[in-house]
Design an enzyme around this catalytic site. Structure first.
Site, PDB file in Angstrom:
ATOM      1  CB  ALA A   1      -0.931  -0.007   1.214  1.00 17.91           C
TER       2      ALA A   1
ATOM      3  CD  GLU B   1       9.480  -0.712   6.253  1.00 18.74           C
ATOM      4  OE1 GLU B   1       9.656  -1.653   7.052  1.00 18.74           O
ATOM      5  OE2 GLU B   1       8.335  -0.367   5.857  1.00 18.74           O
TER       6      GLU B   1
ATOM      7  NE  ARG C   1       2.729 -10.704   1.387  1.00 23.72           N
ATOM      8  CZ  ARG C   1       1.541 -10.116   1.476  1.00 23.72           C
ATOM      9  NH1 ARG C   1       1.434  -8.812   1.476  1.00 23.72           N
ATOM     10  NH2 ARG C   1       0.452 -10.848   1.554  1.00 23.72           N
TER      11      ARG C   1
ATOM     12  CE1 TYR D   1      -0.138 -17.961  -4.690  1.00 20.95           C
ATOM     13  CE2 TYR D   1      -2.067 -18.653  -3.454  1.00 20.95           C
ATOM     14  CZ  TYR D   1      -1.037 -17.769  -3.663  1.00 20.95           C
ATOM     15  OH  TYR D   1      -0.902 -16.672  -2.835  1.00 20.95           O
TER      16      TYR D   1
ATOM     17  CG  ASP E   1      -3.715  -5.098   5.862  1.00 25.03           C
ATOM     18  OD1 ASP E   1      -4.700  -5.277   5.128  1.00 25.03           O
ATOM     19  OD2 ASP E   1      -2.805  -5.936   5.984  1.00 25.03           O
TER      20      ASP E   1
END
Length: 391
Positions: free
Chosen positions: A16, A35, A106, A209, A287
Site C-alpha cells: 500500500a 520504513e 510478495r 498455488y 490494512d
C-alpha cells in the site's frame, strides 16, 4: 490541485505504501517514505493479483514486469479435502485476455514497486520507527528515537497496528474469528500447474498455488479452533501441528505436508473497516483502513486500489480537504463489501459432512459444468471493478 506543491510523507514500505508513493510521485508530489525495517523487503509468501489489482499495475506501467516474474493463473479448482476430487473448476481464461490473474511472490511485487517509486523520485528512509502521528494543518510524526518530521499530508500505510489510524481516533477492538492460519513455501513436489487449488474439509481448508517458475508452492491452511493465536505473520510453528490438523485430508495433501520444513501461524481477527479514513492532513490506506481476512485473496488488490484512488482523488480536487473526502467516499463502501464477502467465504469452505455439504458441492459441480460463464460472472463485481477508469 497541484500535487507538486505538496510535501507528502508515507509511513510504511509495504504494498500500500509503495504503490501510493509511486502514484503520487508520478503526479509530481514530493514524497518521502518512512520504513521501520533495515531494507525494503518482504518475508516470503505468495499472493494473488486479480484483474482489479492488475489494472492499477497496468496504469502504473508495471504489468509487463509483473508478468515476467509471476505466472499467469489458468484456473481456480475447488476440491474435496478427503480425496482431492474436484468439485468446481473456474477457467480464468474466461475473464478475458485483458483481465489477467497472476500468482506472485510478495517480495517480487515489493521489489517492483520499490524500484519504480525510487525512479519516480520517492525518497526512502529506513530504520524509522514511528511512535505517534499527530494530525493538524501540517501533520507531525514523532519517531521512537525522539526525532520529528512534519508534512503537508501523512499517509498511514502501516498495517494492522497503524499509528496513523490512532491519529483519527481509537480503533474498535478486533474480534478473534475462531480460526488460525498457517503459511509456508515448499517445493512443488506434486508438479501442480498454474492454478489455485482450494481443498475443503470440515472446519478447515487449504489453498495451494505455484510461484515464480513453478518450482515453489505457496500454501495457506486455515483451521477453526478456540485456542487463540497471536496476530502477525512472523510466528514460527512446528510443521507437525499443521500435519496433525490436516491428517484427514487425502489426494496430494500428504505429499505436500511431507515436504514442509518450516511454517508460520497467525490468528485471524475481524477488524471493523475504519469509520474515518482521513483527518485534516492524515489519511490511511490498505490494512490500516480495512484489514481483510484472506478468503478472497484481496488484501494486496485492495491496497493497490486505495493507492490509485487516493492519488487520483487528490489530483482531481480543488484542495486537500475535498480530495481526502473524495478518497474516502470512493473507497469505503467498496472495502466493506470485499471484507464482508471474504468473511463469508470461510463458512462455505468449512462445511461439515452431511446433506448441506452434499447439496452445496453438487450445485457447484452442476454450475461449473453447465454454466461456467455464469459462475465466473458472480465475481464481476469484484474482478470487473476498475478504479483507473472512475470518473
Amino acid at each position: 490541485m497541484q500535487l507538486d506543491a505538496l510535501e507528502i510523507s508515507v509511513v510504511g514500505g509495504g504494498i500500500a505504501g509503495l504503490a501510493a508513493a509511486l502514484a503520487l510521485g508520478r503526479r509530481g508530489a514530493s514524497v518521502t517514505l518512512f520504513e521501520q525495517a533495515a531494507e525494503i523487503a518482504e518475508v516470503g509468501a505468495g499472493l494473488q493479483i486479480s484483474p482489479n489489482g492488475l489494472r492499477v499495475l497496468r496504469a502504473l506501467g508495471l504489468e509487463a514486469e509483473l508478468a515476467a516474474r509471476a505466472p499467469r493463473a489458468h484456473a481456480v479448482s475447488l476440491r474435496r479435502g478427503e480425496d482431492g476430487g474436484e468439485v468446481l473448476r473456474l477457467d480464468l481464461a474466461r475473464i478475458g485476455p485483458e483481465q489477467g490473474y497472476h500468482f506472485v511472490h510478495r517480495a517480487d511485487l515489493v521489489d517492483l514497486l520499490a524500484a519504480a517509486a525510487r525512479a519516480a523520485g520517492v525518497r526512502v528512509r529506513l530504520l524509522q520507527r514511528v511512535a505517534t502521528v499527530e494530525d493538524g494543518p501540517r501533520t507531525r510524526i514523532v519517531f521512537e528515537n525522539g526525532a520529528e518530521h512534519r508534512a503537508d499530508l501523512v499517509l498511514g500505510a502501516d498495517g494492522l497496528h497503524s499509528r496513523a489510524r490512532h491519529a483519527l481516533g481509537s480503533a474498535p477492538p478486533a474480534r478473534f474469528t475462531g480460526q488460525v492460519a498457517w503459511r509456508a513455501l515448499l517445493p512443488n513436489v506434486i508438479g501442480q500447474p498454474a492454478e489455485a487449488r482450494v481443498l475443503m474439509g470440515p472446519g478447515r481448508h487449504m489453498v495451494v498455488y505455484p510461484l515464480r517458475d513453478g518450482r515453489t508452492l505457496n500454501l495457506v491452511a486455515v483451521e477453526e479452533r478456540s485456542r487463540w493465536a497471536e496476530e502477525g505473520w512472523t510466528h514460527a510453528d512446528d510443521p507437525a501441528n499443521l500435519r496433525a490438523a490436516f491428517a484427514g485430508f487425502g489426494g496430494d495433501v500428504p505429499a505436500i505436508l511431507g515436504a514442509l520444513d518450516k511454517v508460520h501461524v497467525w490468528g485471524l481477527f475481524r477488524h471493523p473497516v475504519a469509520e474515518r479514513w482521513h483527518g485534516r492532513s492524515v489519511a490511511i490506506l490498505g490494512d490500516a483502513a480495512h484489514p481483510t481476512l484472506p478468503f478472497l485473496a484481496q488484501g494486496a488488490n485492495l491496497a493497490l486500489e486505495d493507492a490509485w484512488v487516493l492519488a487520483d482523488a487528490l489530483a482531481r480536487a480543488e484542495d486537500r480537504a475535498s480530495g481526502l473526502a473524495a478518497y474516502q467516499r470512493r473507497r469505503r463502501a467498496r472495502a466493506e463489501r470485499v471484507v464482508g464477502a471474504a468473511e463469508r467465504n470461510a463458512r462455505r469452505y468449512h462445511l461439515r459432512p452431511g446433506p448441506v455439504r452434499g447439496l452445496a458441492h453438487a450445485a457447484l459441480g452442476l454450475g461449473g459444468r453447465f454454466a461456467p460463464g455464469a459462475m465466473l460472472a458472480g465475481f464481476d463485481w469484484l474482478y470487473g471493478h476498475d478504479v483507473t477508469a472512475e470518473a
